[in-house]
Design a protein around this motif. Sequence first.
Motif, PDB file in Angstrom:
ATOM      1  N   THR A  31      75.773  43.097 103.058  1.00  0.00           N
ATOM      2  CA  THR A  31      76.003  43.863 102.098  1.00  0.00           C
ATOM      3  C   THR A  31      74.844  45.257 102.401  1.00  0.00           C
ATOM      4  OG1 THR A  31      73.392  42.238 102.286  1.00  0.00           O
ATOM      5  CG2 THR A  31      75.018  41.948 100.118  1.00  0.00           C
ATOM      6  N   ASN A  47      68.192  41.323 105.829  1.00  0.00           N
ATOM      7  CA  ASN A  47      67.422  39.943 105.367  1.00  0.00           C
ATOM      8  C   ASN A  47      66.428  40.177 105.310  1.00  0.00           C
ATOM      9  OD1 ASN A  47      70.626  38.590 105.294  1.00  0.00           O
ATOM     10  ND2 ASN A  47      70.312  38.456 107.710  1.00  0.00           N
ATOM     11  N   GLU A  48      66.227  38.463 103.734  1.00  0.00           N
ATOM     12  CA  GLU A  48      65.003  39.091 103.663  1.00  0.00           C
ATOM     13  C   GLU A  48      63.960  38.091 104.978  1.00  0.00           C
ATOM     14  OE1 GLU A  48      64.677  37.255  99.947  1.00  0.00           O
ATOM     15  OE2 GLU A  48      64.706  39.572  99.226  1.00  0.00           O
ATOM     16  N   ASN A  77      72.150  41.714 107.578  1.00  0.00           N
ATOM     17  CA  ASN A  77      73.237  41.554 106.154  1.00  0.00           C
ATOM     18  C   ASN A  77      74.177  41.994 106.814  1.00  0.00           C
ATOM     19  OD1 ASN A  77      75.763  40.552 104.700  1.00  0.00           O
ATOM     20  ND2 ASN A  77      73.774  39.393 103.253  1.00  0.00           N
ATOM     21  N   ARG A 122      64.305  45.030 101.795  1.00  0.00           N
ATOM     22  CA  ARG A 122      65.384  45.731 100.424  1.00  0.00           C
ATOM     23  C   ARG A 122      64.679  46.343  99.405  1.00  0.00           C
ATOM     24  NH1 ARG A 122      68.912  40.067  99.307  1.00  0.00           N
ATOM     25  NH2 ARG A 122      69.839  40.274 101.288  1.00  0.00           N
ATOM     26  N   TYR A 130      70.480  38.353 113.563  1.00  0.00           N
ATOM     27  CA  TYR A 130      70.649  37.441 111.844  1.00  0.00           C
ATOM     28  C   TYR A 130      69.296  38.269 111.605  1.00  0.00           C
ATOM     29  CZ  TYR A 130      72.556  33.741 113.593  1.00  0.00           C
ATOM     30  OH  TYR A 130      73.165  32.981 114.353  1.00  0.00           O
ATOM     31  N   CYS A 134      68.924  33.309 105.351  1.00  0.00           N
ATOM     32  CA  CYS A 134      70.544  33.579 105.667  1.00  0.00           C
ATOM     33  C   CYS A 134      71.612  33.551 105.286  1.00  0.00           C
ATOM     34  CB  CYS A 134      71.084  34.072 107.404  1.00  0.00           C
ATOM     35  SG  CYS A 134      70.145  35.140 108.412  1.00  0.00           S
ATOM     36  N   ARG A 135      72.652  33.113 104.667  1.00  0.00           N
ATOM     37  CA  ARG A 135      73.757  32.420 104.257  1.00  0.00           C
ATOM     38  C   ARG A 135      75.101  31.629 105.259  1.00  0.00           C
ATOM     39  NH1 ARG A 135      73.620  31.350  98.506  1.00  0.00           N
ATOM     40  NH2 ARG A 135      72.600  33.301  97.170  1.00  0.00           N
ATOM     41  N   ASN A 172      60.206  34.181  97.950  1.00  0.00           N
ATOM     42  CA  ASN A 172      62.039  34.126  97.783  1.00  0.00           C
ATOM     43  C   ASN A 172      62.006  33.355  97.290  1.00  0.00           C
ATOM     44  OD1 ASN A 172      63.502  34.002  99.836  1.00  0.00           O
ATOM     45  ND2 ASN A 172      63.896  32.183  99.812  1.00  0.00           N
ATOM     46  N   ARG A 177      72.391  28.609 101.533  1.00  0.00           N
ATOM     47  CA  ARG A 177      70.603  30.048 101.979  1.00  0.00           C
ATOM     48  C   ARG A 177      70.060  28.946 103.251  1.00  0.00           C
ATOM     49  NH1 ARG A 177      66.893  31.441  98.247  1.00  0.00           N
ATOM     50  NH2 ARG A 177      67.074  33.710  98.922  1.00  0.00           N
ATOM     51  N   TYR A 217      64.355  34.479 108.826  1.00  0.00           N
ATOM     52  CA  TYR A 217      65.493  35.399 108.015  1.00  0.00           C
ATOM     53  C   TYR A 217      66.153  34.556 107.054  1.00  0.00           C
ATOM     54  CZ  TYR A 217      64.402  39.417 111.545  1.00  0.00           C
ATOM     55  OH  TYR A 217      63.595  40.809 112.221  1.00  0.00           O
TER      56      TYR A 217
END
Length: 490
Positions: free
Chosen positions: A142, A146-147, A139, A207, A136, A164-165, A474, A170, A162
């Motif tokens: 994209t 992931n943040e 991503n 990111r 995870y 994640c969607r 976030n 989210r 992380y």
Amino acid sequence: MPDKLNTVDYQWFLVRTKPGHEQDLCTRIERGKGKIRNILEVYCPTNTKVYVRRGDNERRLPLFDGYVFVLATQGALVDFLRDNCPDAYLRYNRKRTPDEKATACTIPEAQMRAFRDYNENYADKVIVLERPYSDYAFNTKTDEPNEIVRVIDGPLAGQEGYICRFHKKRGLVFHVQGMIPGSWLTVTYPNVSDLHVARLHNAEGDRLSIGTEKGRAVDLLVGILQGCGYGERTQAMLYELTERLAADLSLAALCRELDKQGEKTLSRRLSGLTAGEAGLLTNLARYEHDAPGYVKENWPRLVLRPFLTPTSGIAIEKGKDEVELQHKDFTEIIRKVNITEEVYYPSRQEDGKVTTAYYAHIGMTEGNGIVTFFANWDDFLREYFLTAGKANEKLVSGEQQKEKLIESFRNYAPTLYKVLTDTDSAVKAVQDFKVGEDTLNVMAVKSSAQEKDAAKDRLVNTCVRICKEINTTNHLAVWRRYLRTVWLHN
């Protein structure tokens, strides 16, 4: 778990009773443990997802039908059960050989603590995932990492994971220790907006850092050119160098050509770049090669460098924190700023703190006894000034909606909120600030000549706080993207 005299061992024993009598057994032990030595605690875990409805009432059922856990010495617990709970008895491990001595079933303290932590805090809030935690980190849709965030408070305080969607929501993906030592469960909290979290910098591919690669490359060249004294020719030389590099992706060859042309200072500066800096320029040149005119299109003018950059351009003397660079219409002040961030290393699953040196760039103009300092927030503030009416009010001052905090500057970037709304704020967001023949959207502060040092400090410190607040939350994801034009994160 020995007592103070090291004569007895306290352990978590598994006690069996009739199904449905778990709470009754717990009540008896609770009442009796104050009178009997060496029985410390009783625990009956409940399943918070399964309920039995009787009329208008609901009651929570035991997680393990017919079992409770007791922290005690074996002798004291056996005696208590014999005298007070004839229907309850210790659970024993199955003998593997006829000669093996029967042993009571016990749970190690560390496993019991992990089990209770999970059952009491997570069981009714999280979903167990099948894939390993490391899956995870990235991503694939994209093509970005992931943040990573850390939960600040509540039952999940301290957990890192992380974002994640899952089905357009989210969620926070993290892992918890399993019942077996060394084992881990990967779980997700489905709605991360319910949690108070802080964003951590991904030390292996953030990111914000990825999004500023081209900007950092252009700024690196601009700083070098200005440091070499190109002044008003900086923009033209920027375009020329990127085009030449795009035609021949050899920085060494470019340095040799510049040396032959008499541009010896520039040649020396470029040849002295680190491997990382050279890589930035090469990647920019490759992009320019594949998309001719990219630099001209995205950097059509150079007035003042972004507020925070990883390079100064001009060498700062030892023992000093700043240097001045004279432009046609203003003086640029370049100040070293150390920024400490909480970071996370996904490959090692470790966190820590890292202090990085950045350089704040602010302009200064003087006239009629007034000194004005300004910082380039052009693209960020342009997007802000495009908001109006109810949308602007919600973005800036929104508090709560249906018991949830709105993603507003008031809630998640309080320093920016103060700058935009407080009439007493010394630092102001100024639209179309005049700089010679150009205009910029800037953060600015005015002062008298006598107080200009304090005003300069105030502008730098305020802008740094805004950058850190937006970068660590976030929320405000859109504004974090615009922040890439203000803070060229390394």
